[in-house]
Design a protein around this motif. Sequence first.
Motif, PDB file in Angstrom:
ATOM      1  N   HIS A  19      -8.395   3.857  -0.698  1.00  0.00           N
ATOM      2  CA  HIS A  19      -9.109   5.289  -0.750  1.00  0.00           C
ATOM      3  C   HIS A  19      -9.313   6.807   0.099  1.00  0.00           C
ATOM      4  CE1 HIS A  19     -11.103   2.916  -4.269  1.00  0.00           C
ATOM      5  NE2 HIS A  19     -11.244   2.641  -3.702  1.00  0.00           N
ATOM      6  N   GLY A  20      -8.646   6.626   1.100  1.00  0.00           N
ATOM      7  CA  GLY A  20      -8.863   7.343   1.848  1.00  0.00           C
ATOM      8  C   GLY A  20      -7.246   8.127   2.178  1.00  0.00           C
ATOM      9  N   CYS A  21      -6.302   7.728   1.348  1.00  0.00           N
ATOM     10  CA  CYS A  21      -4.888   7.848   1.633  1.00  0.00           C
ATOM     11  C   CYS A  21      -4.526   8.720   0.283  1.00  0.00           C
ATOM     12  CB  CYS A  21      -3.962   6.604   1.491  1.00  0.00           C
ATOM     13  SG  CYS A  21      -4.159   5.804   3.244  1.00  0.00           S
ATOM     14  N   ASP A  22      -3.461   9.634   0.013  1.00  0.00           N
ATOM     15  CA  ASP A  22      -3.634  10.637  -1.173  1.00  0.00           C
ATOM     16  C   ASP A  22      -1.975   9.825  -1.795  1.00  0.00           C
ATOM     17  OD1 ASP A  22      -1.590  11.763   0.385  1.00  0.00           O
ATOM     18  OD2 ASP A  22      -2.805  13.450   0.582  1.00  0.00           O
ATOM     19  N   VAL A  23      -1.075   9.870  -0.427  1.00  0.00           N
ATOM     20  CA  VAL A  23       0.345   8.782  -1.505  1.00  0.00           C
ATOM     21  C   VAL A  23       1.179   7.868  -1.375  1.00  0.00           C
ATOM     22  CG1 VAL A  23       3.096   9.648  -1.228  1.00  0.00           C
ATOM     23  CG2 VAL A  23       1.216  11.292  -1.010  1.00  0.00           C
ATOM     24  N   CYS A  24       1.258   6.916  -2.028  1.00  0.00           N
ATOM     25  CA  CYS A  24       1.982   5.470  -1.337  1.00  0.00           C
ATOM     26  C   CYS A  24       3.204   5.582  -1.636  1.00  0.00           C
ATOM     27  CB  CYS A  24       1.309   4.472  -2.527  1.00  0.00           C
ATOM     28  SG  CYS A  24       1.898   2.890  -2.717  1.00  0.00           S
ATOM     29  N   SER A  79      -6.308  10.077   7.972  1.00  0.00           N
ATOM     30  CA  SER A  79      -6.644  10.071   9.204  1.00  0.00           C
ATOM     31  C   SER A  79      -5.626  10.008  10.159  1.00  0.00           C
ATOM     32  CB  SER A  79      -7.608   8.949   9.559  1.00  0.00           C
ATOM     33  OG  SER A  79      -9.203   8.308   8.180  1.00  0.00           O
ATOM     34  N   HIS A  80      -4.841  10.770  10.213  1.00  0.00           N
ATOM     35  CA  HIS A  80      -4.291  11.232  11.364  1.00  0.00           C
ATOM     36  C   HIS A  80      -4.643  12.527  11.751  1.00  0.00           C
ATOM     37  CE1 HIS A  80      -1.657  10.301   7.920  1.00  0.00           C
ATOM     38  NE2 HIS A  80      -1.294   9.714   8.354  1.00  0.00           N
ATOM     39  N   ASN A  81      -4.995  12.278  13.067  1.00  0.00           N
ATOM     40  CA  ASN A  81      -5.155  12.570  14.322  1.00  0.00           C
ATOM     41  C   ASN A  81      -4.206  13.090  15.221  1.00  0.00           C
ATOM     42  OD1 ASN A  81      -6.955  15.253  15.737  1.00  0.00           O
ATOM     43  ND2 ASN A  81      -8.229  13.575  16.072  1.00  0.00           N
ATOM     44  N   TYR A  82      -3.600  13.658  15.517  1.00  0.00           N
ATOM     45  CA  TYR A  82      -3.214  13.907  16.991  1.00  0.00           C
ATOM     46  C   TYR A  82      -3.433  14.261  18.407  1.00  0.00           C
ATOM     47  CZ  TYR A  82       0.597  15.279  20.651  1.00  0.00           C
ATOM     48  OH  TYR A  82       1.208  15.063  22.107  1.00  0.00           O
ATOM     49  N   ASP A  91       1.053   9.564  27.555  1.00  0.00           N
ATOM     50  CA  ASP A  91       0.103   9.298  26.538  1.00  0.00           C
ATOM     51  C   ASP A  91      -0.314  10.152  25.787  1.00  0.00           C
ATOM     52  OD1 ASP A  91      -0.368   7.670  29.065  1.00  0.00           O
ATOM     53  OD2 ASP A  91      -1.064   8.795  30.786  1.00  0.00           O
ATOM     54  N   ALA A  92      -0.204  10.468  25.578  1.00  0.00           N
ATOM     55  CA  ALA A  92       0.220  10.847  24.098  1.00  0.00           C
ATOM     56  C   ALA A  92      -0.180   9.817  22.623  1.00  0.00           C
ATOM     57  CB  ALA A  92       1.022  12.111  23.381  1.00  0.00           C
ATOM     58  N   THR A  93      -1.519   9.816  21.633  1.00  0.00           N
ATOM     59  CA  THR A  93      -0.920   9.196  20.455  1.00  0.00           C
ATOM     60  C   THR A  93      -1.195   9.163  19.535  1.00  0.00           C
ATOM     61  OG1 THR A  93      -1.481   6.943  20.191  1.00  0.00           O
ATOM     62  CG2 THR A  93      -3.402   8.120  20.866  1.00  0.00           C
ATOM     63  N   MET A  94      -2.277   9.015  18.576  1.00  0.00           N
ATOM     64  CA  MET A  94      -2.327   9.236  17.189  1.00  0.00           C
ATOM     65  C   MET A  94      -3.471   8.119  16.541  1.00  0.00           C
ATOM     66  SD  MET A  94      -1.631  11.517  14.698  1.00  0.00           S
ATOM     67  CE  MET A  94       0.214  12.400  15.017  1.00  0.00           C
ATOM     68  N   GLU A  95      -4.666   9.583  16.030  1.00  0.00           N
ATOM     69  CA  GLU A  95      -5.443   8.533  14.767  1.00  0.00           C
ATOM     70  C   GLU A  95      -4.744   7.860  14.368  1.00  0.00           C
ATOM     71  OE1 GLU A  95      -9.940   9.231  17.557  1.00  0.00           O
ATOM     72  OE2 GLU A  95      -8.955  11.004  15.867  1.00  0.00           O
ATOM     73  N   TYR A  96      -5.602   6.901  13.380  1.00  0.00           N
ATOM     74  CA  TYR A  96      -4.649   6.752  12.191  1.00  0.00           C
ATOM     75  C   TYR A  96      -5.233   5.434  11.853  1.00  0.00           C
ATOM     76  CZ  TYR A  96      -2.428   2.766  14.103  1.00  0.00           C
ATOM     77  OH  TYR A  96      -2.124   2.156  14.391  1.00  0.00           O
ATOM     78  N   GLU A  97      -4.996   5.586  10.195  1.00  0.00           N
ATOM     79  CA  GLU A  97      -5.230   4.316   9.430  1.00  0.00           C
ATOM     80  C   GLU A  97      -4.261   3.549   8.143  1.00  0.00           C
ATOM     81  OE1 GLU A  97      -9.770   4.437   9.113  1.00  0.00           O
ATOM     82  OE2 GLU A  97      -8.957   4.896   7.456  1.00  0.00           O
ATOM     83  N   SER A  98      -3.761   2.902   8.096  1.00  0.00           N
ATOM     84  CA  SER A  98      -2.528   2.494   7.894  1.00  0.00           C
ATOM     85  C   SER A  98      -2.473   0.951   6.601  1.00  0.00           C
ATOM     86  CB  SER A  98      -1.487   2.597   8.604  1.00  0.00           C
ATOM     87  OG  SER A  98      -1.198   1.385   9.460  1.00  0.00           O
ATOM     88  N   GLY A 152      -4.377  -4.397   7.172  1.00  0.00           N
ATOM     89  CA  GLY A 152      -4.256  -2.905   7.949  1.00  0.00           C
ATOM     90  C   GLY A 152      -4.258  -2.674   9.203  1.00  0.00           C
ATOM     91  N   LYS A 153      -4.482  -1.397   9.181  1.00  0.00           N
ATOM     92  CA  LYS A 153      -4.089  -1.226  10.818  1.00  0.00           C
ATOM     93  C   LYS A 153      -5.074  -0.113  11.164  1.00  0.00           C
ATOM     94  CE  LYS A 153      -1.074  -1.517  14.499  1.00  0.00           C
ATOM     95  NZ  LYS A 153       0.778  -1.346  14.427  1.00  0.00           N
ATOM     96  N   ARG A 154      -5.718   0.186  12.811  1.00  0.00           N
ATOM     97  CA  ARG A 154      -6.545   1.395  12.440  1.00  0.00           C
ATOM     98  C   ARG A 154      -6.594   2.023  13.904  1.00  0.00           C
ATOM     99  NH1 ARG A 154     -11.935   0.189  10.249  1.00  0.00           N
ATOM    100  NH2 ARG A 154     -11.617   1.186   8.882  1.00  0.00           N
ATOM    101  N   LEU A 155      -6.523   3.123  14.356  1.00  0.00           N
ATOM    102  CA  LEU A 155      -6.967   3.703  15.805  1.00  0.00           C
ATOM    103  C   LEU A 155      -8.149   4.440  15.533  1.00  0.00           C
ATOM    104  CD1 LEU A 155      -6.171   3.609  18.736  1.00  0.00           C
ATOM    105  CD2 LEU A 155      -4.537   4.719  18.832  1.00  0.00           C
ATOM    106  N   ARG A 156      -9.022   4.717  16.387  1.00  0.00           N
ATOM    107  CA  ARG A 156      -9.865   5.836  16.401  1.00  0.00           C
ATOM    108  C   ARG A 156     -10.259   5.682  17.652  1.00  0.00           C
ATOM    109  NH1 ARG A 156     -13.449   4.018  11.566  1.00  0.00           N
ATOM    110  NH2 ARG A 156     -12.278   4.393  10.022  1.00  0.00           N
TER     111      ARG A 156
END
Length: 159
Positions: A19-24, A79-82, A91-98, A152-156
């Motif tokens: 529901h938080g995504c806008d494209v499949c 929910s992308h956030n660099y 050490d850089a990463t990205m928050e996401y939900e997929s 499903g996968k997420r990094l917060r």
Amino acid sequence: MRRSDRQVTDPQEILDIMHGCDVCYVAYFADEYPYVVPLNFGVQLADGRFRLFFHGADAGTKMALLRKEPHVAFSMSGSHNYIPGGEDACDATMEYESVCGNGTIRVVAEDEKIEALTSLMRQYEAADTYHFNPADVKHIAVLCLDVNEITGKRLRRKG
């Protein structure tokens, strides 16, 4: 899944991510390479089974490929956030939900179109009811992807 600490298995949590995504992105089998197309979508979860809905013209590449081979893969993320890495760029990463998965896609019957189009509208606009012009609905191809496998996968960021 290699990073099981990021895995989301609860169907309701997976639905919330969707529901938080806008494209499949849907990947079809093609002759030499996969054919991937970004689509607006609707989603339903009933009896532990996911169904995705799409709409479009009843002609073109995706419809031709669907008629040859209905097995597809899909992916969506949000929910992308660099997160900068500081001195070490590694050490850089990205928050996401997929959410990713596969299933079988089909053209829905005329009597299923309104329910499917309502799911599509609910993904983008909250309303009690939606009006669909019957003349327009008649000329819209509505697709249903019956999901076979889903992850499903997420990094917060913590804190």
